[in-house]
Design a protein around this motif. Structure first.
Motif, PDB file in Angstrom:
ATOM      1  N   MET A 171     109.197  68.847  51.398  1.00  0.00           N
ATOM      2  CA  MET A 171     107.853  68.373  51.017  1.00  0.00           C
ATOM      3  C   MET A 171     107.921  67.184  50.061  1.00  0.00           C
ATOM      4  O   MET A 171     107.045  66.334  50.064  1.00  0.00           O
ATOM      5  N   LYS A 172     108.976  67.103  49.278  1.00  0.00           N
ATOM      6  CA  LYS A 172     109.125  66.006  48.308  1.00  0.00           C
ATOM      7  C   LYS A 172     109.378  64.661  48.987  1.00  0.00           C
ATOM      8  O   LYS A 172     109.206  63.619  48.352  1.00  0.00           O
ATOM      9  N   ILE A 173     109.742  64.672  50.260  1.00  0.00           N
ATOM     10  CA  ILE A 173     109.999  63.396  50.952  1.00  0.00           C
ATOM     11  C   ILE A 173     108.895  63.060  51.959  1.00  0.00           C
ATOM     12  O   ILE A 173     109.060  62.162  52.780  1.00  0.00           O
ATOM     13  N   ASP A 174     107.766  63.744  51.869  1.00  0.00           N
ATOM     14  CA  ASP A 174     106.648  63.488  52.781  1.00  0.00           C
ATOM     15  C   ASP A 174     106.065  62.098  52.544  1.00  0.00           C
ATOM     16  O   ASP A 174     105.996  61.620  51.411  1.00  0.00           O
ATOM     17  N   LYS A 175     105.627  61.457  53.629  1.00  0.00           N
ATOM     18  CA  LYS A 175     105.121  60.076  53.546  1.00  0.00           C
ATOM     19  C   LYS A 175     103.832  59.944  52.725  1.00  0.00           C
ATOM     20  O   LYS A 175     103.506  58.860  52.260  1.00  0.00           O
ATOM     21  N   LYS A 176     103.083  61.020  52.535  1.00  0.00           N
ATOM     22  CA  LYS A 176     101.830  60.950  51.771  1.00  0.00           C
ATOM     23  C   LYS A 176     102.063  60.962  50.262  1.00  0.00           C
ATOM     24  O   LYS A 176     101.163  60.672  49.491  1.00  0.00           O
ATOM     25  N   ASN A 177     103.269  61.308  49.849  1.00  0.00           N
ATOM     26  CA  ASN A 177     103.550  61.404  48.417  1.00  0.00           C
ATOM     27  C   ASN A 177     103.446  60.040  47.748  1.00  0.00           C
ATOM     28  O   ASN A 177     103.656  59.002  48.377  1.00  0.00           O
ATOM     29  N   LYS A 178     103.108  60.098  46.479  1.00  0.00           N
ATOM     30  CA  LYS A 178     102.967  58.866  45.712  1.00  0.00           C
ATOM     31  C   LYS A 178     103.453  59.139  44.291  1.00  0.00           C
ATOM     32  O   LYS A 178     103.132  60.177  43.720  1.00  0.00           O
ATOM     33  N   ASN A 179     104.219  58.216  43.746  1.00  0.00           N
ATOM     34  CA  ASN A 179     104.742  58.336  42.388  1.00  0.00           C
ATOM     35  C   ASN A 179     105.473  59.653  42.167  1.00  0.00           C
ATOM     36  O   ASN A 179     105.351  60.282  41.116  1.00  0.00           O
ATOM     37  N   GLY A 180     106.215  60.088  43.173  1.00  0.00           N
ATOM     38  CA  GLY A 180     107.003  61.303  43.052  1.00  0.00           C
ATOM     39  C   GLY A 180     106.216  62.601  43.104  1.00  0.00           C
ATOM     40  O   GLY A 180     106.770  63.666  42.865  1.00  0.00           O
ATOM     41  N   GLN A 181     104.922  62.520  43.408  1.00  0.00           N
ATOM     42  CA  GLN A 181     104.091  63.726  43.467  1.00  0.00           C
ATOM     43  C   GLN A 181     103.822  64.129  44.909  1.00  0.00           C
ATOM     44  O   GLN A 181     103.499  63.283  45.745  1.00  0.00           O
ATOM     45  N   ILE A 182     103.935  65.432  45.175  1.00  0.00           N
ATOM     46  CA  ILE A 182     103.571  65.948  46.491  1.00  0.00           C
ATOM     47  C   ILE A 182     102.060  65.857  46.616  1.00  0.00           C
ATOM     48  O   ILE A 182     101.312  66.228  45.707  1.00  0.00           O
ATOM     49  N   ARG A 183     101.610  65.331  47.754  1.00  0.00           N
ATOM     50  CA  ARG A 183     100.164  65.198  47.995  1.00  0.00           C
ATOM     51  C   ARG A 183      99.821  65.846  49.331  1.00  0.00           C
ATOM     52  O   ARG A 183     100.591  65.767  50.274  1.00  0.00           O
ATOM     53  N   ILE A 184      98.656  66.487  49.372  1.00  0.00           N
ATOM     54  CA  ILE A 184      98.185  67.103  50.610  1.00  0.00           C
ATOM     55  C   ILE A 184      96.733  66.704  50.856  1.00  0.00           C
ATOM     56  O   ILE A 184      96.020  66.298  49.932  1.00  0.00           O
ATOM     57  N   THR A 185      96.321  66.836  52.102  1.00  0.00           N
ATOM     58  CA  THR A 185      94.921  66.602  52.449  1.00  0.00           C
ATOM     59  C   THR A 185      94.086  67.687  51.792  1.00  0.00           C
ATOM     60  O   THR A 185      94.395  68.873  51.929  1.00  0.00           O
ATOM     61  N   CYS A 186      93.063  67.285  51.074  1.00  0.00           N
ATOM     62  CA  CYS A 186      92.213  68.239  50.356  1.00  0.00           C
ATOM     63  C   CYS A 186      91.040  68.664  51.228  1.00  0.00           C
ATOM     64  O   CYS A 186      90.018  67.981  51.301  1.00  0.00           O
TER      65      CYS A 186
END
Length: 124
Positions: free
Chosen positions: A78-93
């Motif tokens: 999950m840490k290498i997902d393309k949606k991540n930004k600035n080292g943070q895991i991001r998901i669709t809310c």
């Protein structure tokens, strides 16, 4: 949005499992568990998690994370997902069935890890 379920789904898809799961099946798993994390964070009512789970099951799609997967390995993926930004895991809310924010949001890694560990026997 298009990426709903893909953060956890891609982690499930990328790791070796006993059973072959197709991309869409992995995304179905991700949809359920990303919604559960969002419910834990207060972004949506837990009733929506139950509803999406039942809907996916009605189409014979998997909703459980394969028990042989390790939380640590999933978190690495999950840490290498393309949606991540600035080292943070991001998901669709997702805020409910058919309603989401336009952009992915950062989620607390600790909260995701704790949630995933709660699903795994022995918490590993």
């Amino acid at each position: 949005t298009l990426n709903f379920g893909h953060t956890i789904g891609h982690a499930v898809e990328a790791l070796e499992k006993k059973e072959v799961l197709y991309h869409g099946e992995c995304v179905a798993i991700g949809m359920v568990h990303e919604m559960a994390v969002l419910a834990d964070m207060g972004h949506l009512d837990a009733k929506h998690v139950d509803r999406i789970t039942e809907c996916l099951k009605a189409y014979n799609l998997p909703t459980d994370i394969p028990e042989e997967l390790k939380v640590e390995d999933m978190m690495k993926k999950m840490k290498i997902d393309k949606k991540n930004k600035n080292g943070q895991i991001r998901i669709t809310c997702v805020q409910g069935i058919g309603k989401s924010l336009p952009d992915p949001i950062p989620i607390d890694e600790g909260a995701v890890s704790k949630y995933l560990k709660s699903l795994v026997k022995g918490g590993s």
